[in-house]
Design an enzyme around this catalytic site. Structure first.
Site, mmCIF file in Angstrom:
data_model
loop_
_atom_site.group_PDB
_atom_site.id
_atom_site.type_symbol
_atom_site.label_atom_id
_atom_site.label_comp_id
_atom_site.label_asym_id
_atom_site.label_seq_id
_atom_site.Cartn_x
_atom_site.Cartn_y
_atom_site.Cartn_z
ATOM 1 N N LYS A 140 0.826 -1.229 0.000
ATOM 2 C CA LYS A 140 0.000 0.000 0.000
ATOM 3 C C LYS A 140 0.849 1.263 0.000
ATOM 4 O O LYS A 140 0.513 2.242 -0.663
ATOM 5 C CB LYS A 140 -0.953 0.010 1.191
ATOM 6 C CG LYS A 140 -0.258 -0.082 2.536
ATOM 7 C CD LYS A 140 -0.851 -1.138 3.418
ATOM 8 C CE LYS A 140 0.216 -1.638 4.370
ATOM 9 N NZ LYS A 140 -0.228 -2.690 5.255
ATOM 10 N N GLU A 186 -4.864 -5.347 -5.608
ATOM 11 C CA GLU A 186 -6.028 -5.638 -4.759
ATOM 12 C C GLU A 186 -5.634 -5.858 -3.297
ATOM 13 O O GLU A 186 -6.340 -5.433 -2.373
ATOM 14 C CB GLU A 186 -6.740 -6.897 -5.296
ATOM 15 C CG GLU A 186 -7.984 -7.285 -4.546
ATOM 16 C CD GLU A 186 -9.088 -6.246 -4.662
ATOM 17 O OE1 GLU A 186 -9.643 -6.087 -5.752
ATOM 18 O OE2 GLU A 186 -9.383 -5.578 -3.650
ATOM 19 N N LYS A 193 -4.098 3.405 2.519
ATOM 20 C CA LYS A 193 -5.212 2.657 1.930
ATOM 21 C C LYS A 193 -6.309 3.607 1.435
ATOM 22 O O LYS A 193 -6.909 3.393 0.382
ATOM 23 C CB LYS A 193 -5.765 1.665 2.956
ATOM 24 C CG LYS A 193 -4.756 0.570 3.320
ATOM 25 C CD LYS A 193 -5.178 -0.190 4.561
ATOM 26 C CE LYS A 193 -4.155 -1.246 4.956
ATOM 27 N NZ LYS A 193 -4.375 -1.791 6.298
HETATM 28 N N1 HSE Z 1 -1.209 -3.646 9.845
HETATM 29 C C1 HSE Z 1 -2.329 -3.708 8.948
HETATM 30 C C2 HSE Z 1 -3.594 -3.664 9.784
HETATM 31 C C3 HSE Z 1 -2.358 -4.985 8.153
HETATM 32 O O1 HSE Z 1 -3.523 -3.775 11.004
HETATM 33 O O2 HSE Z 1 -4.656 -3.517 9.203
HETATM 34 C C4 HSE Z 1 -2.234 -4.929 6.696
HETATM 35 O O3 HSE Z 1 -2.440 -3.758 6.065
#
Ligand code: HSE
Length: 441
Positions: free
Chosen positions: A109, A133, A209
């Site tokens: 990401k 994805e 994200k």
């Molecule tokens: N460290 C991230 C989370 C996991 O806790 O969502 C993968 O992106």
């Protein structure tokens, strides 16, 4: 339905054999036949580049090299799967693969959020695709939903619980009464947190994200540096309790919203009405709500991390690429969701001061006459109305009482001015806590 024996296998090179890499090898080994049937051709791992073996997967029958760049130059490789993480070597690796005419699948990401514009341009130039994805919300097919399933919509807003570690911490604080630090230590022990957990708790992971989802939802270039990012380390158990008393849950949300002033991009703790489905997404699970003008509200729920959950998304991308391996570049789904050059060149991201929302405000005040009316007057002067209020009687021996208010919707700059004035009152002690509220309805 058997794989078409006339089509040669799609040849995959995997770089990185950590959690997601080993999950990918294991799921490919276990479900290879079904995956091949769906691709219409076998999928073959022709090389793995990894600095060390991983006891969680068996690579004894596979070609493993310690030189990951060998995978990028291997003429046998059609699709390079980048699972090494980080942005420096990963960026060079992906650019090398693209230069050698390979498609790329990545779960990274940070790489897409920070360097996606450059990488998509390089891929388009070379006529190959980048699929990502697995970079957002682990196993949830949110990228495909935004890029393909919802393609006819004008997206109005999206809001997601997109960091499992943060959600786990807030859930443990609420349900088990654990402190923030205790809950974080537990999340680390369970392997949910990033190598640097500040990425999880300070919102950087969620910002990565969010910007990826927003770029697809609003056909805008990736603008990671424009995301307003606030983490959960300042959330106290008492705020979770007061929110509950008011009928709300505190969740760490990534929000992207189209307004007449631009596209808001923000990550912060948020009070959400308890009756909303997303308010009840607990533990390490992720969920994304997307509101489109045609479809209305939709929600996507599932595991946001984990070896095989993330491998599920990685392999879905490999299958997509395998299905269109011989297609002309313009016949494939564009990496950025719109054809290269079709992105809006300017998507204004308004500063936080312009955002309009409601607020939860907690004040520690001396228990004496007039404090409440001063607070109410300050809010009124800023055009902010008080919608709900909690004040419990002081406990024996206490001189300070918490006053909690929920405000009407207001421009953030106004709220900031009100908070500064409340903070300056003689009767107010400690820091005034402010958390944004969204109804998501
Ligand atoms: N460290 C991230 C989370 C996991 O806790 O969502 C993968 O992106």
């Amino acid at each position: 339905m058997p794989a078409d024996s006339r089509r040669r296998p799609v040849r995959v090179g995997i770089c990185g054999l950590g959690t997601v890499g080993s999950g990918t090898v294991n799921v490919m080994a276990r479900n290879g036949e079904g995956i091949a049937a769906r691709c219409g051709r076998p999928v073959e791992i022709v090389q793995i580049g990894a600095r060390r073996d991983n006891p969680d997967c068996d690579t004894s029958a596979l070609n493993v090299t310690r030189e990951i760049f060998d995978v990028a130059s291997n003429p046998e490789v059609d699709v390079l799967v980048e699972l090494i993480g980080g942005t420096t070597v990963a960026r060079e690796l992906v650019l090398a693969a693209i230069a050698n005419g390979k498609h790329v699948v990545t779960a990274n990401k940070a790489l897409i959020a920070e360097f996606g514009n450059e990488l998509f341009a390089a891929a388009a130039e070379r006529g190959v695709s980048i699929a990502y994805e697995a970079s957002v919300a682990g196993g949830i097919p949110i990228i495909k939903s935004l890029r393909e399933g919802l393609v006819s919509n004008r997206i109005q807003w999206l809001a997601g619980i997109i960091n499992g570690t943060g959600n786990y911490i807030l859930t443990e604080m609420r349900d088990q009464g654990r402190s923030f630090n205790e809950a974080l230590a537990q999340a680390q022990a369970l392997g949910y947190a990033e190598a640097d957990p500040t990425f999880d708790v300070e919102g950087v992971d969620a910002a990565h994200k969010l910007v990826i989802m927003a770029s697809l939802a609003f056909a805008m270039p990736l603008q990671f540096d424009k995301v307003y990012t606030e983490g959960i380390s300042g959330i106290a158990i008492e705020d979770i309790r007061y929110a509950d008393e008011l009928g709300y849950r505190i969740k760490h949300l990534g929000i992207a919203r189209a307004t007449e002033h631009g596209i808001e991009l923000r990550v912060h703790p948020t009070l959400i009405p308890r009756r909303r489905l997303i308010a009840n997404v607990d533990g390490v699970m992720n969920a994304v709500l997307v509101q489109g003008d045609a479809v209305g509200p939709t929600m996507y729920y599932g595991p946001g991390a984990g070896a095989e959950a993330t491998a599920s998304a990685v392999i879905a991308d490999i299958v997509d690429l395998a299905r269109t391996l011989e297609a002309a570049p313009h016949q494939r789904v564009p990496s950025a969701g719109v054809a290269q050059g079709g992105c809006r060149t300017e998507a204004r991201v308004p500063p936080m001061e312009e955002v309009v929302t409601s607020y939860y405000v907690r004040i520690s005040a001396q228990d004496k006459p007039g404090v409440m009316s001063q607070v109410a007057q300050i809010c009124s002067d800023q055009g902010i109305s008080i919608e709900a209020l909690i004040q419990h009687e002081p406990q024996p021996g206490e001189t300070l009482v918490p006053v909690v208010i929920l405000t009407s919707r207001a421009r953030e700059v106004r709220l900031n001015q009100a908070v500064a004035k409340i903070q300056a009152l003689d009767s107010v002690q400690g820091e005034v806590v402010r958390i944004r509220v969204e109804t998501l309805g």
